[in-house]
Design a protein around this motif. Structure first.
Motif, PDB file in Angstrom:
ATOM      1  N   LEU A  20       0.779  -1.212  -0.299  1.00 12.57           N
ATOM      2  CA  LEU A  20      -0.100   0.051   0.268  1.00 12.57           C
ATOM      3  C   LEU A  20       0.501   1.514   0.003  1.00 12.57           C
ATOM      4  N   ILE A  24      -0.147   3.414  -3.681  1.00 13.49           N
ATOM      5  CA  ILE A  24      -0.731   4.179  -3.765  1.00 13.49           C
ATOM      6  C   ILE A  24       0.401   5.696  -4.248  1.00 13.49           C
ATOM      7  N   THR A 393       4.402   8.586   0.453  1.00 13.19           N
ATOM      8  CA  THR A 393       3.021   8.208  -0.002  1.00 13.19           C
ATOM      9  C   THR A 393       1.982   9.044  -0.801  1.00 13.19           C
ATOM     10  N   ALA A 397       0.427  10.715  -3.596  1.00 10.57           N
ATOM     11  CA  ALA A 397      -1.020  10.199  -4.176  1.00 10.57           C
ATOM     12  C   ALA A 397      -1.690  12.084  -4.703  1.00 10.57           C
TER      13      ALA A 397
END
Length: 497
Positions: A20, A24, A393, A397
């Motif tokens: 993840l 992401i 991360t 995004a």
């Protein structure tokens, strides 16, 4: 199968968390590709349709071929969607400008997360399941590895192969089984066929072979079987390399060129070498600054404590194996003229495993048998690298500041307006407006600028404020976003500052 899943549920959860963090935001920057190296992989992979030889050896070819197979499988799947009446649900699959980058980035993210498995297996063999899980958890949140896993690049896949080579090579310490030598060498070859410096870890097969002599007093340092195994490890590493980069043999004349990026040997001259004193200085800077930053502080701190503890208190062959290989890689790479962070990723598996061991040693000495305090101690170790990784991360995004600039120009700039820009990083955006008169500031006739209708767009850090007398109308800051801070001025507005 269900029993295996149950027994390894914590490891599976760690892998999911690692995935993840890496997956992401893999659509970062679209429709633009801001990293200059990503097109090398994607365009070369797409070019395999026309020629099996990519034609350049600045990077080896394994990851290019793997991406080609991934792209072809995707293309076959995409061709089925219209027949199933599902095309309207997957329109993004036909955006060839971005879809192959997305696939390659996701592939990189998956390999980055799966690297946790061989690190766990190696650490478990050395120190037991608990430390194995702790090492896996530490690797899952390494900030620079998380960040780099968002790109269609070769470093993260190379570390994946290195970690499997580490798993089999470390087995040599306990067993002279030919399988360990063959598979250890094969994975070294695959690592080198993904990125050339992956071949450096061939040393760990030799290290493990020698350390088995110190671990087992019955073992002879030199014997026919041992020398045969080492030779076959070298052969299997060569085979692994050629399997991934066959044209290193089939197009050998291009492969050995040094006069440009088409040749492999150009890479070795391109990184440069430094004199001994500068090498020593760079080693300490890499060891205590660059790696510490990239690994999230606490991980490198644990590694350093582990090295000191091992040398002073308990120098087990397992610790010595990790230390020798990690220090060798860091020392070798710090001798380059360019010591970039991604060059050092090859050392991460060794550093993280020893850091996991050290964390357990410290836990025994500090918190002893209190389960609650153990969890608190682990949380303290993880909080900095995890926070740094999560921040990276989340930044992927969000829109890059250049995506925000593109949207602003699309909505506010007319076709008749002039766009003057300052900063090479902005070129990929402004060239998307061919109807406008777009010119770089150094090429603009500044005596005529103030009578033009349009906008001056600049990267804030590169801007010489003494040359700007225009009225600022927008400041695109990079708070939580990737990309440079961008300032937009109105060419016809004079500042009162």
């Amino acid at each position: 199968m269900s029993k295996k899943i149950h027994d390894n549920r914590v490891l599976i959860l760690i892998v999911i968390v690692g995935l993840l963090l890496r997956a992401i935001g893999t659509n970062y920057g679209f429709p633009f590709i801001f990293h200059p190296d990503e097109p090398t992989v994607v365009r070369s992979a797409l070019g395999i349709r026309f020629s099996l030889n990519p034609g350049h050896f600045d990077w080896p070819h394994l990851y290019i071929y793997l991406n080609y197979f991934l792209f072809m499988i995707f293309a076959k799947f995409r061709d089925l969607l219209p027949y199933l009446g599902l095309k309207s649900y997957f329109l993004g699959f036909w955006d060839d400008r971005t879809i192959f980058y997305l696939l390659s980035r996701l592939f990189s993210a998956v390999l980055g997360a799966l690297t946790i498995i061989p690190i766990y297996l190696t650490s478990r063999r050395f120190y037991g399941k608990e430390i194995g899980l702790l090492s896996a958890l530490l690797f899952s949140v390494v900030p620079f590895h998380v960040m780099h896993s968002h790109y269609a690049l070769i470093d993260v896949p190379m570390v994946f192969w290195v970690s499997w080579a580490l798993y089999f090579s470390s087995s040599i310490i306990y067993s002279p089984s030919l399988k360990n030598y063959i598979f250890g060498g094969l994975f070294v070859g695959l690592a080198a066929s993904t990125k050339y410096n992956g071949g450096l870890v061939l040393l760990m097969i030799i290290t493990a072979h020698l350390l088995r002599f110190f671990k087992d007093k019955q073992e002879k340092l030199f014997n026919v079987v041992g020398l045969r195994n080492l030779f076959l490890a070298g052969v299997s590493s060569f085979i692994g390399f050629v399997l991934g980069t066959p044209y290193a043999i089939l197009d050998f004349k291009t492969f050995i060129r040094t006069d440009g990026p088409k040749g492999a040997l150009w890479q070795f001259t391109n990184v440069g070498k430094v004199e001994l004193m500068q090498h020593i200085s760079q080693f300490f800077n890499v060891f205590f600054v660059k790696l510490t930053d990239d690994l999230g502080y606490t991980i490198m701190f644990l590694f350093i404590i582990g090295v000191v503890y091992s040398l002073v208190k308990r120098i087990s062959v397992e610790n010595l194996f990790l230390i020798i290989n990690a220090i060798f890689l860091i020392w070798y790479i710090s001798g380059f003229e360019k010591t970039r962070s991604h060059y050092l990723m090859i050392s991460y598996p060794f550093i993280v495993i020893l850091a996991g061991y050290t964390a357990k040693v410290l836990a025994k000495k500090i918190v002893r048998k209190s389960t609650a305090l153990n969890y608190i101690f682990i949380a303290v170790i993880l909080i900095v690298p995890f926070t740094m990784s999560l921040r990276e991360t989340l930044a992927y995004a969000k829109p890059d500041t250049r995506n925000i600039l593109y949207e602003w120009i699309s909505k506010n700039v007319m076709d008749s307006d002039t766009i003057i820009y300052d900063g090479d990083d902005l070129e990929v955006v402004v060239k998307e407006f061919p109807k406008n008169y777009v010119v770089k500031s150094k090429n603009a006739n500044l005596s005529q600028v103030q009578v033009m209708k349009g906008y001056f767009v600049a990267i804030a850090r590169e801007l010489d404020s003494t040359d700007v007398s225009f009225k600022k109308i927008l400041d695109i800051k990079n708070n939580g976003n990737r990309g440079p801070e961008i300032v937009i001025y109105n060419l016809q507005g004079i500042s009162n500052d």
